[in-house]
Motif scaffolding. Structure first.
Motif, PDB file in Angstrom:
ATOM      1  N   THR A   1       1.368  -1.175  -6.278  1.00 20.46           N
ATOM      2  CA  THR A   1       2.791  -0.944  -5.999  1.00 20.46           C
ATOM      3  C   THR A   1       2.936   0.024  -4.834  1.00 20.46           C
ATOM      4  N   ILE A   2       2.279   1.162  -4.945  1.00 20.20           N
ATOM      5  CA  ILE A   2       2.379   2.177  -3.895  1.00 20.20           C
ATOM      6  C   ILE A   2       1.917   1.602  -2.560  1.00 20.20           C
ATOM      7  N   LEU A   3       0.793   0.921  -2.573  1.00 17.95           N
ATOM      8  CA  LEU A   3       0.228   0.436  -1.322  1.00 17.95           C
ATOM      9  C   LEU A   3       1.210  -0.487  -0.613  1.00 17.95           C
ATOM     10  N   PHE A   4       1.700  -1.477  -1.376  1.00 19.23           N
ATOM     11  CA  PHE A   4       2.599  -2.439  -0.731  1.00 19.23           C
ATOM     12  C   PHE A   4       3.890  -1.765  -0.289  1.00 19.23           C
ATOM     13  N   ALA A   5       4.455  -0.917  -1.149  1.00 21.15           N
ATOM     14  CA  ALA A   5       5.706  -0.239  -0.782  1.00 21.15           C
ATOM     15  C   ALA A   5       5.501   0.588   0.471  1.00 21.15           C
ATOM     16  N   GLY A   6       4.410   1.351   0.501  1.00 18.34           N
ATOM     17  CA  GLY A   6       4.147   2.222   1.648  1.00 18.34           C
ATOM     18  C   GLY A   6       4.028   1.423   2.927  1.00 18.34           C
ATOM     19  N   LEU A   7       3.216   0.388   2.875  1.00 22.86           N
ATOM     20  CA  LEU A   7       3.013  -0.392   4.098  1.00 22.86           C
ATOM     21  C   LEU A   7       4.308  -1.054   4.535  1.00 22.86           C
TER      22      LEU A   7
ATOM     23  N   THR B   1       3.934  11.059  -3.038  1.00 19.67           N
ATOM     24  CA  THR B   1       3.895  12.123  -4.043  1.00 19.67           C
ATOM     25  C   THR B   1       3.266  11.643  -5.353  1.00 19.67           C
ATOM     26  N   PRO B   2       3.775  10.579  -5.991  1.00 16.70           N
ATOM     27  CA  PRO B   2       3.071  10.104  -7.191  1.00 16.70           C
ATOM     28  C   PRO B   2       1.656   9.644  -6.868  1.00 16.70           C
ATOM     29  N   LEU B   3       1.483   9.117  -5.658  1.00 15.39           N
ATOM     30  CA  LEU B   3       0.140   8.631  -5.305  1.00 15.39           C
ATOM     31  C   LEU B   3      -0.859   9.774  -5.355  1.00 15.39           C
TER      32      LEU B   3
ATOM     33  N   LEU C   1      11.687  -1.546  -1.340  1.00 22.12           N
ATOM     34  CA  LEU C   1      11.831  -1.951  -2.743  1.00 22.12           C
ATOM     35  C   LEU C   1      11.132  -3.291  -2.971  1.00 22.12           C
ATOM     36  N   ILE C   2      11.428  -4.246  -2.107  1.00 17.23           N
ATOM     37  CA  ILE C   2      10.806  -5.567  -2.256  1.00 17.23           C
ATOM     38  C   ILE C   2       9.281  -5.440  -2.187  1.00 17.23           C
ATOM     39  N   GLY C   3       8.824  -4.706  -1.177  1.00 14.69           N
ATOM     40  CA  GLY C   3       7.377  -4.535  -1.041  1.00 14.69           C
ATOM     41  C   GLY C   3       6.779  -3.997  -2.311  1.00 14.69           C
ATOM     42  N   GLY C   4       7.400  -2.960  -2.875  1.00 15.72           N
ATOM     43  CA  GLY C   4       6.861  -2.354  -4.085  1.00 15.72           C
ATOM     44  C   GLY C   4       6.793  -3.346  -5.221  1.00 15.72           C
TER      45      GLY C   4
ATOM     46  N   ALA D   1      -6.214   6.436   1.060  1.00 12.91           N
ATOM     47  CA  ALA D   1      -6.638   6.535   2.463  1.00 12.91           C
ATOM     48  C   ALA D   1      -5.640   5.806   3.363  1.00 12.91           C
ATOM     49  N   THR D   2      -5.253   4.601   2.972  1.00 17.23           N
ATOM     50  CA  THR D   2      -4.337   3.819   3.812  1.00 17.23           C
ATOM     51  C   THR D   2      -3.016   4.551   3.987  1.00 17.23           C
ATOM     52  N   ILE D   3      -2.422   4.950   2.866  1.00 19.35           N
ATOM     53  CA  ILE D   3      -1.099   5.583   2.936  1.00 19.35           C
ATOM     54  C   ILE D   3      -1.177   6.875   3.749  1.00 19.35           C
ATOM     55  N   SER D   4      -2.239   7.661   3.508  1.00 24.90           N
ATOM     56  CA  SER D   4      -2.357   8.908   4.289  1.00 24.90           C
ATOM     57  C   SER D   4      -2.423   8.581   5.765  1.00 24.90           C
ATOM     58  N   LEU D   5      -3.137   7.535   6.117  1.00 26.10           N
ATOM     59  CA  LEU D   5      -3.295   7.191   7.531  1.00 26.10           C
ATOM     60  C   LEU D   5      -1.951   6.821   8.147  1.00 26.10           C
ATOM     61  N   VAL D   6      -1.227   5.916   7.512  1.00 26.01           N
ATOM     62  CA  VAL D   6       0.039   5.483   8.126  1.00 26.01           C
ATOM     63  C   VAL D   6       1.026   6.646   8.140  1.00 26.01           C
ATOM     64  N   PHE D   7       1.041   7.408   7.088  1.00 32.11           N
ATOM     65  CA  PHE D   7       1.954   8.556   7.025  1.00 32.11           C
ATOM     66  C   PHE D   7       1.706   9.475   8.208  1.00 32.11           C
TER      67      PHE D   7
END
Lengths: 456, 1014, 178
Positions: free
Chosen positions: C106-112, A234-236, C61-64, A174-180
């Motif tokens: 990993t994904i969450l931190f990298a994305g943010l 994508t992996p998410l 990268l660091i975030g991830g 949900a978070t990633i989709s939102l920011v994206f």
């Protein structure tokens, strides 16, 4: 998605009808939000879906007052509509991320005209899904115990439980989709800021645009970040439904305990997701006259994606049945028998019809290009995918190891009210979105125009 | 004792207007409920609580609630409010010891230690026969009932009725006041009212006095009644119970010319033949002891197994235990008995008539092969002739004195109860009755239809009708006076067990509603001014046991729970050359209708006890209803399905009821259970099920021929707790209950273990359970289990398990932590049946724990699968993932949190669960901890056998054994080491701590050729 | 930068191509502090104005890494250190079960960190910026393209630079007040 490029090459229809310039594209799309008066059709549609949302809230309120017992769930069928709907909605969400992220990585520029509202759809679908895990627990006021937060009890979640994995997967998703989605919106918000006549609109869009001015440096970092986000999403998106499928695959219930679940859940998710995208895109392009931007080609490609994922799902069904027989496990074998001949057999055959038989019509080019046909087919697929989750969740539970504890599941009106209510909530959100935000990414559309080509 | 009526007292207690009073009571509720409040105080308040106006007020205090669903549960919900008003009337203040000295059980400390229960011995009476019990009492609040393990008639076992009587004590629907024409009156008012009539009767020598009682074995009460008859020579004492033993009595008279009690010693019997006798289920005199003796002989590893033949006209749990079962119409069983007697006498076979000759001959041969160690039991529903035949055959086989003994009747007044009631009704109609005293019983509801008792009672023009009863029921409604009877846990008395041993009934708590005991009422009739049941009982036994040591004698009797030397001595009786004539009941072509006592409600007296209403009937697993049981073959012919509604017509009387297809019923025979469809039972029992008494006539009290069955086309919702009653599936049978014949077992002792995974089959390091002090485990011997449901009620009582009502049960939401599955095998018309009690299996690799997101269910170091209610958020994932489906979920607020009576009843050692929480069997962890603490204080280990789970304790057959697996000498370790031990669904490798001992059948080779086990 | 009343000189172009060309020329002419504005990302524009160092990937990268590590360590500490308890006979440190959450974290931190890193490096949100004082700049988000030479540029000279911009085809050249 290996067959995506194929889908493109085999097709020559343009992504955007000729004769458009930066200005026309910009005006056409932003006018929907800025100048076009609110139509009565919109008001009626929004009104209805708003009422449905209220109905859902009422049902949930009563649920909190009386308890989970107002639903059809029981022993042995401890999970019912709530989980079925949860999986269904999450699945639908997947198409959005797929279109915006995976197709972006695959350089499928045709996506540019549908990714915006596909992402919005993802967001709303996920929030509909998010309702259910929260309310389906016996003591919803304690649902926050699933999060690892320091507490006086010194007690923590149990990380071996797929439900905890769900919490992380779904909230991350949900978070990633939102920011994206929001990142994608920033340049267009700037456009709206500069286009809108209304003072307040300027201020609000201005705030949201965060002072975006289209500087070359910004664009550069922006595109990097956007691309990286796509790479992460994508992996998410593939992982989310995998994790959801673990809720079942980790369990020992015959009919759940299956290694094929992850891939086949993901395929199913994309399957239903694209169906929902079409069900939204087809009316929208009609009412807002966006045939120029959402062209036959988009419909065709989506149809092809559905056809492909549909076949993967079909393979899943066949493998399930095969393993039921091949494993020689008496409980698996019975689960297969029960699906084919048990009290829910009719629904299993309905599922096969909706997900496996009818979608084969998509092989016919004529149907792939006919909006009406696609709309109807998508509806059928959405029903089918809902039934698939019903068969997996309810039918497997209804007859497991102990013959003495077999049972039947009868949804109550509260189950239906909640389910239909979330559909209302979803539509209401979509209506609002169409009204106040550009439903097609303006700046990405500009890049599709010939003038956008720059040679060194 | 005369009391001022509620009005005046109300003014004393709270001066001012009644409105004020309500406020005041609400305000003072807290201190009202302190135990310190004296008797006068709360009694008077209770008087006031009985005042309908007052109830009115209280209900207006809680407008909501009356609008709940019309479900038993919601009836309970409504009842919460109802009795909340009682609470405010200080009802909860009555947790006080009786004024008279009662003596704690010897095993327990003499003085009260807060938090420590005390056990008192007393006795529960049903149909004139006592179940000797120990009552667990927390701070003088009786909370649980267990069998008296020192009493020969119990040996620790008991039955569902005795155990559930604790709920009866606290039933808020019990009649709580003396009423006259519905208005609240006092005991004093009653005394005044009958004073005159009694004087008048003195002149007439009591010609107009009639006393109607149920079967009475109490010596003291009988003595009282005889005293009454002395004062009024012309008065008459009638006896009636719907579930009576007239046939047994008449059979004995037929055989011996005198009424005798027949007692069986099953431990000596190698071959047992039951002629329609359901001697392995609660309600049969001596059931607990019989189950124990029977089970003792079902262990193939210890001594020789017995063999049980059952010829029966319906499906009973006794038939379920049979090695060979022959379903016959009830009317054909006499023919069978005659054929058998013939072939026994003839010495050679061939005398068999239309009956299945093979079966007769096989049984005859087997019986003849075991002279002196065989046994034939005739059922109460069979005509006298069959009983006489049974007596004769036991005589021929030389069983008398070995497996059968005769004694004087336990019944203090052994008369033919049908005739007795008939006579009474005739006199009522004849206007000969001026004063009718009904001491217990509910004849207006359960008398034979052709007597028209209710009508006679209503229109017989009897000037004064007095009813003594626990409930203001159908009969009370038709009487001028209703006296609320004291529950047996509230009053003194005595009664006799099936072997005649007398138990003194000592109260555990002062009467909650100032009820009166039959002794007191009888004493009043006899002319005593201020009778007191304690004094009466003591006086009576003083007479029996004169001498200085009476106090010791009395104390000892109360201690032990019985009076030494009161068991009926065996007597020598010789059967007369009984002329049994020829078969009285010619096989009738039509469909026959069998009336049976309800396995859960008996004759209907327990209709308002929720535990029993929701207790699955042993064979049909039906709750809350008593559908017409019909065999598969007949159902097919009549095109009936379960839950269809049919109209039964018998001699012009019609009743509409639902049907249920029951495997194992004889063809052309349907069975109905009596005791449901009450109209004034209380909020739980009223309206539940169907009332079949209107079809029952004195001529055919048990079996009626020529019943018409017509489908009405309607259907009816029935709440059955078991999904499927077969282990077969279209893709093969599941080995849930593992079975072998004795021969197969001898050949292949480990047949049950074929799916047990090797211990090293795991990826994990494993936990060092063996290094702990204790590793708890349980073994359940399916061969001993007689499916009597005791464990279910014991668990419900021990663990504060709520009932959920019919609708919820129908949805599958019943809460029993321990269920008893009944599986049928083979042809549904002649099935084999197996029972399997399923509590939590306490898996070492528990699938439920892994999936709990909040760690609400985790494993203890001693191997318990703990459930942390406070942590549970209710995802129900654990239940989904439990292969045994033993977890129960509080889908709604099933517990009754308000009713003060229930608060008093609950086990203080067990959490009362709330809505949205999962719960399940804990191996009675509260008992484990209690014993662990004691052991640690004594610096020892818990000794094997001293710690028993509730189910284990209640099991009369000793089928459930619980103990420490780390102690190789413990009984459970030994059982688990045995050949028959197997774990359920072993192939899942969840490593259950609860295991089962496989069923070993002992068939007669003549009837069943040894087959190859697949 | 040193504050001057004039922020810079802005020229308008009407096609992406002309903007890119102008940018190239301007940069070649030795102007350092310049920027270009376009309604959509233009390939190579950033390079044209001499922008090369993009640190967003490093941030991500660091975030991830941080996310993944904290995810696994949290689970390990909770299940094996803080509250080790027997759950279904599984060992306290059941690493296979911890993979999912580790991945998601990993994904969450990298994305943010991608999002917030990008915004931070771009100095967004920025409520006020001088370029908005140019009325025609509103078209920068529609179909017009702009090039600015900041007054802080050492080579900056009001008249000289204006002439230069005209020479590379810029129109509506206006001084941007700070």
């Amino acid at each position: 998605m290996s067959d995506e490029p194929v889908a493109i090459r085999s097709d020559r229809a343009p992504v955007i009808e000729p004769g458009h310039t930066f200005a026309t594209v910009t005006d056409k799309i932003s006018s929907i939000v800025l100048t076009r008066p609110t139509s009565t059709g919109w008001l009626v549609g929004f009104g209805i879906s708003f009422l449905l949302t209220m109905m859902m809230l009422y049902a949930i309120g009563y649920l909190f007052v009386r308890g989970i017992g107002i639903w059809g769930v029981t022993i042995p069928i401890g999970w019912g509509f709530a989980i079925v709907n949860f999986v269904w909605w999450i699945g639908i969400g997947h198409a959005g991320t797929l279109i915006s992220a995976i197709l972006l990585l695959l350089r499928q520029s045709w996506r540019n005209s549908i990714n915006r509202f596909a992402e919005a759809m993802t967001l709303f679908a996920v929030s509909c899904a998010g309702v259910f895990p929260l309310i389906h627990v016996g003591r919803p006021w304690l649902a926050y115990w699933l999060f690892p937060y320091p507490n006086t009890m010194n007690y923590w979640p149990q990380f071996r439980s797929p439900l905890v994995w769900d919490v992380f997967a779904v909230s991350t998703y949900a978070t990633i989709s939102l920011v994206f989605w929001f990142i994608g919106l920033i340049p267009d918000l700037a456009t709206l800021r500069d286009r809108s006549e209304n003072h307040w609109a300027r201020i609000i869009y201005g705030m949201l645009a965060m002072g975006w001015r289209g500087s070359a440096r910004h664009w550069h970092r922006y595109e990097t970040a956007y691309l990286l986000l796509a790479g992460l999403a994508t992996p998410l998106v593939l992982s989310v439904h995998t994790v959801v499928s673990f809720d079942f695959a980790i369990g020992i219930v015959p009919g759940w305990h299956t290694t094929i679940f992850p891939p086949y859940f993901v395929a199913g998710a994309i399957y239903s997701g694209f169906a929902m995208v079409l069900m939204l895109a087809i009316p929208i392009r009609k009412f807002y006259g966006l045939e120029d931007f959402i062209t036959e080609r988009h419909l065709q490609n989506s149809a092809k994606v559905m056809l492909a994922t549909g076949l993967i799902v079909g393979y899943g069904y066949i493998m399930e049945a095969f393993m039921g027989w091949y494993s020689g496990n008496r409980y698996e074998a019975f689960t297969l028998w029960n699906r084919l001949h048990g009290p829910y057999a009719f629904w299993y055959y309905m599922l096969l019809t909706c997900n496996l038989v009818i979608p084969q019509l998509l092989w016919i080019r004529k149907l792939r290009t006919s909006p009406v046909a696609l709309f109807l087919l998508s509806a059928v697929i959405l029903v089918g995918m809902w039934l698939e989750r019903f068969i997996i969740v309810v039918v497997s539970l209804s007859r497991d190891f102990q013959n003495s504890s077999w049972g039947m599941y009868y949804p109550t009106r509260w189950d239906w009210m909640t389910f239909i209510g979330t559909i209302g909530m979803f539509l209401a959100a979509m209506f609002l979105f169409c009204r106040i935000l550009p439903m097609i990414s303006i700046f990405e559309m500009r890049t599709l125009l010939p003038e956008a080509e720059v040679k060194e | 004792m005369p009391q001022p009526n509620g009005q005046t007292l109300r003014e004393d207690v709270c001066p001012g207007k009644k409105d004020k009073l309500v406020q005041l009571d609400l305000a003072n509720r807290g201190q009202r409920t302190e135990p310190t409040t004296g008797p006068q105080y709360w009694r008077s308040l209770e008087e006031l609580a009985g005042d309908p106006e007052f109830h009115e007020k209280m209900h207006r205090e809680f407008p909501r609630g009356a609008s709940e669903w019309a479900d038993a549960v919601s009836r309970r919900g409504f009842l919460k409010l109802m009795s909340a008003s009682l609470a405010m009337a200080g009802m909860t203040a009555c947790t006080k010891q009786p004024l008279e000295p009662i003596v704690p059980y010897v095993r327990q400390p003499e003085e009260l230690i807060p938090g420590r229960p005390m056990f008192y011995a007393t006795a529960f009476e049903l149909g004139g026969y006592a179940s000797p019990v120990l009552v667990e009492s927390h701070m003088f609040r009786p909370t649980k009932i267990e069998g008296n393990d020192l009493h020969p008639a119990s040996l620790g076992g008991t039955d569902v009725f005795a155990q559930a009587s604790i709920l009866g004590l606290y039933d808020p629907d019990r009649s709580q006041t003396i009423t006259h024409l519905g208005a609240v009156r006092t005991w004093g008012a009653l005394l005044d009212a009958i004073h005159g009539p009694l004087n008048v009767q003195k002149a007439l020598a009591g010609a107009g006095i009639r006393i109607l009682t149920p079967t009475i074995s109490s010596p003291a009460l009988a003595d009282q009644l005889r005293a009454v008859l002395k004062v009024y020579p012309q008065a008459k004492w009638h006896v009636y119970e719907p579930v009576n033993r007239d046939n047994v009595l008449e059979g004995a008279k037929l055989a011996f010319g005198q009424p005798v009690e027949t007692r069986y010693q099953l431990e000596n019997a190698d071959v047992i033949l039951s002629l329609d006798a359901d001697f392995l289920y609660a309600g049969y005199p001596g059931f607990a002891r019989y189950a124990y003796d029977f089970a003792k002989r079902r262990d193939p590893d210890a001594g020789s197994m017995n063999r049980l033949y059952v010829v029966e006209s319906t499906a009973t749990s006794t038939g379920g235990k049979a090695d060979h079962r022959l379903p016959l119409k009830a009317t054909e069983i006499e023919g069978f008995a005659r054929a058998l007697a013939g072939s026994l006498a003839a010495g050679a076979n061939g005398a068999a008539n239309s009956q299945p000759a093979k079966f007769v001959n096989a049984v005859a041969d087997d019986l003849k092969a075991h002279p002196g160690s065989s046994l034939i039991i005739a059922g109460d529903h069979q005509p006298p002739a069959v009983h006489a035949l049974a007596h004769a055959m036991n005589q021929t086989l030389g069983n008398v004195g070995k497996t059968v003994v005769y004694t004087d009747p336990v019944d203090a007044n052994p008369v033919n109860q049908n005739e007795s009631l008939q006579e009474l009704v005739a006199e009522m109609r004849g206007g000969k009755v001026d004063l009718l005293v009904i001491m217990g019983g509910n004849p207006a509801y359960d008398a034979p239809a052709d007597f028209g008792f209710a009508d006679a009672l209503k229109n017989g023009g009897i000037p004064l009708r007095i009813h003594l009863g626990l409930y203001n029921d159908e009969t009370a409604e038709l009487c001028h006076w209703h006296v609320n009877r004291a529950h047996y846990l509230e009053s003194w008395g005595d009664t006799r067990a099936y072997d005649g041993t007398v138990s003194v009934v000592q109260p555990l708590i002062a009467p909650l509603y100032d009820g009166k005991s039959p002794l007191e009422l009888a004493a009043v009739l006899a002319g005593q001014a201020d009778p007191n049941s304690h004094a009466i009982v003591q006086a009576y036994w003083q007479k029996q046991h004169p001498g200085a040591d009476f106090d010791m004698f009395w104390r000892r009797s109360l201690n032990n729970g019985w009076i030494d030397g009161t068991a009926c001595p065996t007597k020598q009786v010789s059967p007369r050359a009984a002329n049994l004539g020829t078969s009285s009941a010619a096989d009738s072509p039509g469909i026959e209708l069998s009336f049976r006592r309800d396995p859960s409600l008996y004759d209907g007296r327990f209709a308002n006890i929720g535990w029993l209403q929701e207790l699955p009937r042993p064979m049909s697993k039906m709750t809350w209803d008593n559908p017409v049981l019909i065999g598969p073959a007949l159902a097919e012919r009549l095109r009936l399905n379960s839950k269809d509604v049919v109209e039964l017509e018998l001699n012009g009387r019609k009743i509409e009821a639902a049907v249920w297809i029951q495997a194992g019923l004889p063809d052309n025979s349907v069975t109905v259970y009596l005791g449901s469809g009450r109209t004034r039972a209380g909020r739980v029992g009223t309206g539940a099920g169907f009332n079949f008494y209107p079809l029952r006539s004195s001529a055919a009290p048990w079996v009626a021929s020529g019943v018409q069955i017509r489908p009405t086309g309607g259907t009816y919702m029935l709440a059955c707790t078991q999904g499927e009653q077969t282990m077969d599936t279209p893709v093969g049978a599941r080995p849930l209950v593992r079975v072998a014949t004795l021969d197969e077992y001898r050949k292949e002792p480990d047949f049950a273990k074929d799916e047990e995974p090797p211990a090293e089959l795991t990826l994990y390091p494993g936990f060092p359970y063996h290094s702990e002090l204790y590793a708890w485990g349980m073994a359940i011997d399916l061969n001993k289990c007689v499916g009597c449901n005791n464990c279910i009620i014991a668990c419900q009582s021990e663990n504060n398990i709520p009932i959920v009502g019919k609708e919820q049960t129908g949805l599958g939401r019943h809460m029993h932590w321990l269920r008893v599955d009944a599986y049928y095998e083979g042809d549904r018309n002649h099935p084999k049946a197996y029972f399997q009690p399923v509590p939590c299996q306490q898996c070492e690799n528990a699938p439920c724990e892994v999936v709990c997101p909040v760690g609400a269910t985790t494993h203890s170091t001693e191997g318990l699968n703990d459930m942390v209610y406070n942590r549970c958020v209710g995802t129900r994932y654990c239940s989904n993932n439990c292969p045994y489906k033993v977890r129960r979920f509080n889908f709604l607020l099933f517990q009754d949190w308000e009713t003060p009576q229930y608060k008093m009843m609950r086990n203080p050692d067990v959490t009362v669960r709330s809505r949205g929480v999962m719960e399940k069997c804990t191996y009675c962890v509260q008992r484990i901890n209690e014993h662990r603490i004691d052991a640690e204080k004594a610096e020892t280990k818990i000794k094997d056998g001293e710690l028993q789970t509730a189910c284990q304790q209640s099991c009369p057959a000793d089928a459930i054994v619980f103990g420490n697996l780390n102690d190789p000498e413990s009984q459970v370790s030994k059982l688990k080491a045995g050949h028959r031990n197997y774990s359920l669904l072993a192939d899942l490798n969840v490593r259950p701590r609860t295991t089962y001992l496989a069923v070993i059948r002992n068939p007669n080779p003549e009837l069943e050729a040894p087959a190859e086990r697949s | 930068m040193k504050r001057t009343p004039v922020y810079g000189l802005m020229a308008e172009f009407d096609s992406a191509q002309s903007l890119v060309d102008a940018a190239h020329k301007t940069h070649a002419a030795g102007y350092q502090k310049i920027d270009a504005y376009s309604p959509f990302p233009i390939e190579g524009l950033a390079e044209a104005i001499g922008f090369t160092r993009n640190r967003v990937p490093l941030v991500v990268l660091i975030g991830g890494l941080v996310g993944g590590l904290s995810g696994y360590l949290m689970q390990y500490w909770i299940s094996a250190v803080s509250y080790p308890i027997n759950v279904g006979g599984k060992p306290p440190h059941s690493w296979p079960a911890f993979i999912v959450v580790t991945f998601e974290m990993t994904i969450l931190f990298a994305g943010l960190s991608a999002v917030f890193g990008m915004l931070a490096l771009n100095g967004l949100p920025m409520p006020y910026h001088p370029v908005f004082n140019v009325p025609r700049f509103a078209f920068a988000t529609k179909d017009r393209f702009f090039l600015i030479v900041f007054s802080s540029d050492p080579k900056y000279d009001a008249s000289e630079t204006r002439r230069f911009l005209e020479s590379v085809g810029g129109r509506f050249i206006s001084e941007v007040p700070s």
